[in-house]
Design an enzyme around this catalytic site. Sequence first.
Site, PDB file in Angstrom:
ATOM      1  N   CYS A   1      -3.986 -17.188 -31.326  1.00  0.00           N
ATOM      2  CA  CYS A   1      -2.950 -16.907 -32.331  1.00  0.00           C
ATOM      3  C   CYS A   1      -3.210 -17.601 -33.667  1.00  0.00           C
ATOM      4  CB  CYS A   1      -1.573 -17.279 -31.797  1.00  0.00           C
ATOM      5  SG  CYS A   1      -1.124 -16.309 -30.357  1.00  0.00           S
TER       6      CYS A   1
ATOM      7  N   HIS B   1       3.169 -17.675 -38.041  1.00  0.00           N
ATOM      8  CA  HIS B   1       2.791 -16.878 -36.875  1.00  0.00           C
ATOM      9  C   HIS B   1       4.080 -16.408 -36.206  1.00  0.00           C
ATOM     10  CE1 HIS B   1       1.214 -15.463 -33.205  1.00  0.00           C
ATOM     11  NE2 HIS B   1       1.540 -16.513 -32.494  1.00  0.00           N
TER      12      HIS B   1
ATOM     13  N   ASN C   1       4.881 -10.691 -30.831  1.00  0.00           N
ATOM     14  CA  ASN C   1       3.767 -11.608 -31.089  1.00  0.00           C
ATOM     15  C   ASN C   1       2.455 -10.815 -31.015  1.00  0.00           C
ATOM     16  OD1 ASN C   1       1.752 -13.520 -31.038  1.00  0.00           O
ATOM     17  ND2 ASN C   1       2.787 -14.888 -29.602  1.00  0.00           N
TER      18      ASN C   1
HETATM   19  C1  LIG Z   1       8.974 -17.555 -23.209  1.00  0.00           C
HETATM   20  C2  LIG Z   1      10.346 -18.053 -23.602  1.00  0.00           C
HETATM   21  C3  LIG Z   1      11.041 -17.018 -24.472  1.00  0.00           C
HETATM   22  C4  LIG Z   1      11.177 -18.262 -22.358  1.00  0.00           C
HETATM   23  O1  LIG Z   1      12.436 -18.834 -22.664  1.00  0.00           O
HETATM   24  P1  LIG Z   1      12.985 -20.050 -21.806  1.00  0.00           P
HETATM   25  O2  LIG Z   1      14.326 -20.353 -22.299  1.00  0.00           O
HETATM   26  O3  LIG Z   1      11.942 -21.135 -21.891  1.00  0.00           O
HETATM   27  O4  LIG Z   1      13.081 -19.406 -20.384  1.00  0.00           O
HETATM   28  P2  LIG Z   1      12.408 -19.833 -18.989  1.00  0.00           P
HETATM   29  O5  LIG Z   1      10.963 -19.484 -18.982  1.00  0.00           O
HETATM   30  O6  LIG Z   1      12.769 -21.265 -18.708  1.00  0.00           O
HETATM   31  O7  LIG Z   1      13.189 -18.864 -18.031  1.00  0.00           O
HETATM   32  C5  LIG Z   1      14.592 -18.914 -17.942  1.00  0.00           C
HETATM   33  C6  LIG Z   1      15.056 -17.842 -16.968  1.00  0.00           C
HETATM   34  O8  LIG Z   1      14.843 -16.547 -17.558  1.00  0.00           O
HETATM   35  C7  LIG Z   1      14.113 -15.713 -16.643  1.00  0.00           C
HETATM   36  N1  LIG Z   1      13.282 -14.793 -17.389  1.00  0.00           N
HETATM   37  C8  LIG Z   1      12.008 -14.995 -17.851  1.00  0.00           C
HETATM   38  N2  LIG Z   1      11.593 -13.903 -18.509  1.00  0.00           N
HETATM   39  C9  LIG Z   1      12.593 -13.017 -18.468  1.00  0.00           C
HETATM   40  C10 LIG Z   1      12.766 -11.712 -18.991  1.00  0.00           C
HETATM   41  N3  LIG Z   1      11.809 -11.085 -19.700  1.00  0.00           N
HETATM   42  N4  LIG Z   1      13.936 -11.082 -18.776  1.00  0.00           N
HETATM   43  C11 LIG Z   1      14.925 -11.672 -18.088  1.00  0.00           C
HETATM   44  N5  LIG Z   1      14.826 -12.914 -17.566  1.00  0.00           N
HETATM   45  C12 LIG Z   1      13.679 -13.576 -17.763  1.00  0.00           C
HETATM   46  C13 LIG Z   1      13.305 -16.705 -15.806  1.00  0.00           C
HETATM   47  O9  LIG Z   1      12.948 -16.121 -14.583  1.00  0.00           O
HETATM   48  C14 LIG Z   1      14.274 -17.833 -15.664  1.00  0.00           C
HETATM   49  O10 LIG Z   1      15.205 -17.513 -14.634  1.00  0.00           O
HETATM   50  P3  LIG Z   1      15.733 -18.650 -13.615  1.00  0.00           P
HETATM   51  O11 LIG Z   1      16.456 -19.641 -14.482  1.00  0.00           O
HETATM   52  O12 LIG Z   1      16.611 -17.860 -12.715  1.00  0.00           O
HETATM   53  O13 LIG Z   1      14.509 -19.204 -12.983  1.00  0.00           O
HETATM   54  C15 LIG Z   1      10.237 -19.384 -24.385  1.00  0.00           C
HETATM   55  O14 LIG Z   1       9.835 -20.412 -23.529  1.00  0.00           O
HETATM   56  C16 LIG Z   1       9.271 -19.299 -25.508  1.00  0.00           C
HETATM   57  O15 LIG Z   1       9.489 -18.594 -26.455  1.00  0.00           O
HETATM   58  N6  LIG Z   1       8.189 -20.068 -25.457  1.00  0.00           N
HETATM   59  C17 LIG Z   1       7.143 -20.040 -26.458  1.00  0.00           C
HETATM   60  C18 LIG Z   1       6.240 -18.912 -26.127  1.00  0.00           C
HETATM   61  C19 LIG Z   1       5.347 -18.563 -27.245  1.00  0.00           C
HETATM   62  O16 LIG Z   1       5.767 -18.369 -28.348  1.00  0.00           O
HETATM   63  N7  LIG Z   1       4.072 -18.458 -26.943  1.00  0.00           N
HETATM   64  C20 LIG Z   1       3.078 -17.996 -27.806  1.00  0.00           C
HETATM   65  C21 LIG Z   1       2.594 -19.081 -28.675  1.00  0.00           C
HETATM   66  S1  LIG Z   1       1.235 -18.456 -29.530  1.00  0.00           S
END
Ligand SMILES: CC(C)(COP(=O)(O)OP(=O)(O)OC[C@H]1O[C@@H](n2cnc3c(N)ncnc32)[C@H](O)[C@@H]1OP(=O)(O)O)[C@@H](O)C(=O)NCCC(=O)NCCS
Length: 323
Positions: free
Chosen positions: A118, A250, A280
């Site tokens: 990225c 980004h 993204n």
């Molecule tokens: C990925 C992201 C959106 C997830 O959000 P989060 O608040 O951290 O969520 P979690 O991964 O802890 O998951 C929370 C819950 O949502 C659920 N969940 C995950 N993806 C899901 C989706 N697409 N739809 C519905 N539920 C979802 C999980 O299973 C989890 O459920 P549980 O609590 O019953 O176990 C967030 O962590 C994020 O944006 N991270 C940065 C990622 C990024 O930008 N990466 C690229 C960098 S270049």
Amino acid sequence: MSDNAILRSVIKGTGSALPRTRVSNAELSKRVDTTDEWIVERTGIHFRHIAEDDETTSSLATEAAQKAMDAAGLVSSDIDLIVLATATPDQTFPATATIVQDRLGCNGCVAFDVAAVCSGFLYALSVADSMIRTGAAKHALVIGAETFSRILDWEDRATCVLFGDGAGAIVLSAEFGDKGILGTRLHADGAHNQLLYVDGGAGTTGTVGKLRMKGREVFRHAVVNLASVLREVLEESGQSIDSIDWLIPHQANARILDATAKKLGMPAEKVIKTVDVHANTSAASVPLALDTAVRDHRIKRDDLLVLEAMGGGFTWGASVIRY
Ligand SMILES: CC(C)(COP(=O)(O)OP(=O)(O)OC[C@H]1O[C@@H](n2cnc3c(N)ncnc32)[C@H](O)[C@@H]1OP(=O)(O)O)[C@@H](O)C(=O)NCCC(=O)NCCS
């Protein structure tokens, strides 16, 4: 030394390209166990473009690059350098930059890919800028292009909803004066490989692999690293946060964009946001956002721009540019 005696890399044109097919969260929720509400609340994403079989990283890159050349008023014989950032090349080799070169008719000039996921566009920009300032190139195409849809695990709802495909490009030209790239800072820390990676490769599994991510931990590192590299690059280029006209980050997640801007004390109106409609797109995201804001006339000549990105590796970086 007066600014008129300093050779800089100036953005002469921008371009971008998106696959024909746009997929909404509601459409995605028919094939993945997710909802529009979850995606919008956690990421700010509403749509992403997904490549059809006939659309590739090189085809999107070629379209974006041609638009950037047209905007710069240059033709293929003017281009003497192509640096293309991608983590989803058409083939393991040759470099996708050489495929784009052939399609554009710039045959003979220097052309290669850089891999910094990225942050790839920032890395590519820095390499092209260095070559321009040392006299090795006069007119460079710097491209970020991806088809991440092809390395997503469509069974993993925590990652597949976050990404999209696309390409963005700029033409950088050597010019004396006060416009152009004023400073760039890049970093990498390979200790974090396992937080964001692809579980395959030409030299290991012999397969392409699928994207794996520990989203929560990536989020935490992203905000800290981005705020810190932005402060570094502003100091290096002698600029203040108040002097920034546009932050072009980004486009990973609207919450990361908001948190980084808040940490820096930047008003949200100065942050270019396209994550809602592009998702993204990895190395393509910064030049796609830049081209969007140039073409809708928000970004004007002489504006001070700050580009930043963070991605797998980890890699991260930022650049200050007088447009
Ligand atoms: C990925 C992201 C959106 C997830 O959000 P989060 O608040 O951290 O969520 P979690 O991964 O802890 O998951 C929370 C819950 O949502 C659920 N969940 C995950 N993806 C899901 C989706 N697409 N739809 C519905 N539920 C979802 C999980 O299973 C989890 O459920 P549980 O609590 O019953 O176990 C967030 O962590 C994020 O944006 N991270 C940065 C990622 C990024 O930008 N990466 C690229 C960098 S270049």
